[in-house]
Design a protein around this motif. Structure first.
Motif, mmCIF file in Angstrom:
data_model
loop_
_atom_site.group_PDB
_atom_site.id
_atom_site.type_symbol
_atom_site.label_atom_id
_atom_site.label_comp_id
_atom_site.label_asym_id
_atom_site.label_seq_id
_atom_site.Cartn_x
_atom_site.Cartn_y
_atom_site.Cartn_z
ATOM 1 N N LYS A 109 -3.409 -30.081 13.008
ATOM 2 C CA LYS A 109 -4.002 -30.403 14.295
ATOM 3 C C LYS A 109 -4.701 -29.186 14.897
ATOM 4 O O LYS A 109 -5.771 -29.303 15.516
ATOM 5 C CB LYS A 109 -2.907 -30.909 15.247
ATOM 6 N N LEU A 110 -4.118 -28.007 14.683
ATOM 7 C CA LEU A 110 -4.688 -26.765 15.211
ATOM 8 C C LEU A 110 -5.736 -26.155 14.269
ATOM 9 O O LEU A 110 -6.250 -25.071 14.542
ATOM 10 C CB LEU A 110 -3.570 -25.743 15.464
ATOM 11 N N LYS A 111 -6.000 -26.827 13.166
ATOM 12 C CA LYS A 111 -7.016 -26.422 12.185
ATOM 13 C C LYS A 111 -6.723 -25.035 11.583
ATOM 14 O O LYS A 111 -7.624 -24.194 11.446
ATOM 15 C CB LYS A 111 -8.415 -26.438 12.823
ATOM 16 N N LYS A 112 -5.480 -24.800 11.258
ATOM 17 C CA LYS A 112 -5.113 -23.527 10.636
ATOM 18 C C LYS A 112 -4.118 -23.719 9.493
ATOM 19 O O LYS A 112 -3.349 -22.826 9.170
ATOM 20 C CB LYS A 112 -4.549 -22.567 11.685
ATOM 21 N N LEU A 113 -4.159 -24.886 8.858
ATOM 22 C CA LEU A 113 -3.238 -25.208 7.766
ATOM 23 C C LEU A 113 -3.813 -24.784 6.418
ATOM 24 O O LEU A 113 -4.971 -25.051 6.109
ATOM 25 C CB LEU A 113 -2.942 -26.711 7.745
ATOM 26 N N VAL A 114 -2.983 -24.107 5.608
ATOM 27 C CA VAL A 114 -3.314 -23.793 4.218
ATOM 28 C C VAL A 114 -2.185 -24.348 3.353
ATOM 29 O O VAL A 114 -1.123 -23.727 3.232
ATOM 30 C CB VAL A 114 -3.461 -22.272 3.987
ATOM 31 N N PRO A 115 -2.376 -25.541 2.753
ATOM 32 C CA PRO A 115 -1.306 -26.135 1.946
ATOM 33 C C PRO A 115 -1.250 -25.530 0.543
ATOM 34 O O PRO A 115 -2.281 -25.332 -0.099
ATOM 35 C CB PRO A 115 -1.705 -27.610 1.896
ATOM 36 N N VAL A 116 -0.035 -25.245 0.082
ATOM 37 C CA VAL A 116 0.182 -24.643 -1.227
ATOM 38 C C VAL A 116 1.299 -25.419 -1.934
ATOM 39 O O VAL A 116 2.397 -25.568 -1.384
ATOM 40 C CB VAL A 116 0.587 -23.154 -1.117
ATOM 41 N N ALA A 117 1.023 -25.912 -3.130
ATOM 42 C CA ALA A 117 2.039 -26.608 -3.927
ATOM 43 C C ALA A 117 2.686 -25.603 -4.875
ATOM 44 O O ALA A 117 2.005 -24.932 -5.640
ATOM 45 C CB ALA A 117 1.407 -27.754 -4.710
ATOM 46 N N ILE A 118 4.015 -25.501 -4.807
ATOM 47 C CA ILE A 118 4.741 -24.583 -5.695
ATOM 48 C C ILE A 118 5.410 -25.346 -6.832
ATOM 49 O O ILE A 118 6.043 -24.746 -7.697
ATOM 50 C CB ILE A 118 5.776 -23.760 -4.911
ATOM 51 N N GLU A 119 5.259 -26.678 -6.813
ATOM 52 C CA GLU A 119 5.754 -27.538 -7.888
ATOM 53 C C GLU A 119 4.784 -28.698 -8.071
ATOM 54 O O GLU A 119 4.001 -29.016 -7.165
ATOM 55 C CB GLU A 119 7.151 -28.090 -7.560
ATOM 56 N N GLU A 120 4.824 -29.329 -9.234
ATOM 57 C CA GLU A 120 4.041 -30.550 -9.452
ATOM 58 C C GLU A 120 4.696 -31.657 -8.649
ATOM 59 O O GLU A 120 5.811 -32.102 -8.954
ATOM 60 C CB GLU A 120 4.023 -30.910 -10.944
ATOM 61 N N VAL A 121 4.034 -32.079 -7.582
ATOM 62 C CA VAL A 121 4.670 -33.005 -6.662
ATOM 63 C C VAL A 121 3.623 -33.910 -6.024
ATOM 64 O O VAL A 121 2.453 -33.541 -5.893
ATOM 65 C CB VAL A 121 5.443 -32.208 -5.573
ATOM 66 N N GLU A 122 4.039 -35.108 -5.639
ATOM 67 C CA GLU A 122 3.159 -36.029 -4.923
ATOM 68 C C GLU A 122 3.215 -35.684 -3.445
ATOM 69 O O GLU A 122 4.282 -35.708 -2.823
ATOM 70 C CB GLU A 122 3.614 -37.475 -5.141
ATOM 71 N N LEU A 123 2.073 -35.346 -2.883
ATOM 72 C CA LEU A 123 2.025 -34.887 -1.503
ATOM 73 C C LEU A 123 2.244 -36.032 -0.520
ATOM 74 O O LEU A 123 1.959 -37.198 -0.838
ATOM 75 C CB LEU A 123 0.676 -34.228 -1.222
ATOM 76 N N PRO A 124 2.751 -35.736 0.679
ATOM 77 C CA PRO A 124 2.879 -36.764 1.708
ATOM 78 C C PRO A 124 1.523 -37.410 1.994
ATOM 79 O O PRO A 124 0.483 -36.757 1.898
ATOM 80 C CB PRO A 124 3.390 -35.975 2.925
ATOM 81 N N LEU A 125 1.541 -38.666 2.346
ATOM 82 C CA LEU A 125 0.320 -39.454 2.493
ATOM 83 C C LEU A 125 -0.712 -38.779 3.397
ATOM 84 O O LEU A 125 -1.900 -38.750 3.064
ATOM 85 C CB LEU A 125 0.680 -40.837 3.059
ATOM 86 N N ARG A 126 -0.278 -38.226 4.495
ATOM 87 C CA ARG A 126 -1.207 -37.638 5.460
ATOM 88 C C ARG A 126 -1.950 -36.437 4.888
ATOM 89 O O ARG A 126 -3.029 -36.088 5.367
ATOM 90 C CB ARG A 126 -0.454 -37.233 6.721
ATOM 91 N N PHE A 127 -1.384 -35.794 3.842
ATOM 92 C CA PHE A 127 -1.947 -34.553 3.331
ATOM 93 C C PHE A 127 -2.552 -34.689 1.929
ATOM 94 O O PHE A 127 -2.979 -33.700 1.349
ATOM 95 C CB PHE A 127 -0.859 -33.465 3.322
ATOM 96 N N GLU A 128 -2.596 -35.917 1.433
ATOM 97 C CA GLU A 128 -3.117 -36.135 0.076
ATOM 98 C C GLU A 128 -4.594 -35.767 -0.039
ATOM 99 O O GLU A 128 -5.044 -35.293 -1.076
ATOM 100 C CB GLU A 128 -2.914 -37.603 -0.335
ATOM 101 N N GLY A 129 -5.356 -36.002 1.013
ATOM 102 C CA GLY A 129 -6.791 -35.754 0.944
ATOM 103 C C GLY A 129 -7.196 -34.316 1.179
ATOM 104 O O GLY A 129 -8.390 -33.998 1.093
ATOM 105 N N LEU A 130 -6.245 -33.434 1.450
ATOM 106 C CA LEU A 130 -6.577 -32.041 1.719
ATOM 107 C C LEU A 130 -6.626 -31.232 0.436
ATOM 108 O O LEU A 130 -5.857 -31.467 -0.497
ATOM 109 C CB LEU A 130 -5.522 -31.411 2.659
#
Length: 262
Positions: free
Chosen positions: A84-105
């Motif tokens: 929401k604050l436009k400062k998110l950097v998502p990092v996957a540390i395992e092979e995992v299915e991301l939460p629905l809200r963050f799949e498109g990032l």
């Protein structure tokens, strides 16, 4: 009293991923970034206000996605707030299915990271973080230079030395000079002017002791007791009790919560 410095990065993670979070935090700090994270803050609700404050103040929020964190409402809430604050950097540390809200990032994958700063995905992480906080500056360690020795002239060398005169003091040494704050810094502990901060609870304060690599928990505790007893006398208290102790691995300090009694 000066405000605490704002951290560049807030790291959101699940407690079970603490080792990986620590490795990433150390690598980012080596690259010149300042961070806020603390493994102990997952232990109770009393820290919620602190987490929210640091989450809002940080310039960038790195969320570590794993099989455990995608199930954590804590982590998902922090990620949603950072998005929401436009400062998110998502990092996957395992092979995992991301939460629905963050799949498109666009998400960085640090799976298989060996801890090296030259690892391609980690270099990309620094690049993405740099777009938000600016290029981090590596900390410079100043090494004191050795003083230059004066070279005596030939006349001084050939001059016959005068025997030193002995002086005997008859005045006994009755007092031992107290250490000033600078001597305490070089002894391995320091407060750097933080002093005592009121926690909001009556007669309860927080004191922070910074330690060097050569000082252990016992040394930090001894310095804390010294500062507490000095403060107790100056504030007119009769007794005290250390009710909590917390260590910050990244910034190298101990926080002591102290309850005073009159």
């Amino acid at each position: 009293m000066k405000d605490e410095p704002v951290s560049d990065i807030f790291i959101s993670y699940k407690r079970e991923d603490q080792d990986t979070a620590r490795a990433i935090a150390e690598a980012l700090e080596q690259a010149g970034c300042s961070l806020w994270w603390d493994p102990q803050l997952r232990s109770g609700e009393r820290f919620d206000d602190v987490i929210e404050r640091e989450l809002n103040l940080a310039k960038c929020v790195i969320v570590l996605w794993s099989r455990r964190s995608v199930q954590s409402q804590y982590v998902k809430d922090e990620a949603a707030h950072a998005l929401k604050l436009k400062k998110l950097v998502p990092v996957a540390i395992e092979e995992v299915e991301l939460p629905l809200r963050f799949e498109g990032l666009q998400t960085l994958f640090l799976t298989g990271w060996n801890g090296s700063a030259s690892f391609p995905a980690f270099e990309k992480l620094l690049e993405d973080v740099g777009r938000i906080i600016g290029k981090p500056k590596k900390r410079e360690i100043k090494v004191p230079q050795k003083p230059k020795l004066a070279v005596p002239s030939e006349a001084e060398i050939s001059r016959k030395p005068t025997p030193p005169q002995k002086s005997v003091s008859t005045k006994p040494l009755t007092t031992i000079p107290k250490r000033n704050w600078l001597s305490k810094v070089f002894s391995g502990t320091a407060t750097y002017g933080h002093g005592f901060k009121a926690t909001g609870v009556l007669d309860e304060y927080l004191v922070r002791i910074y330690v060097s690599a050569v000082v252990d928990e016992k040394g930090a505790y001894q310095r804390a007791v010294e500062e507490i007893e000095t403060f107790m006398k100056s504030a007119g208290y009769a007794a005290y009790e250390i009710t909590n102790q917390k260590y910050s691995y990244i910034f190298g300090y101990y926080d002591y919560t102290v309850k005073f009694n009159r």
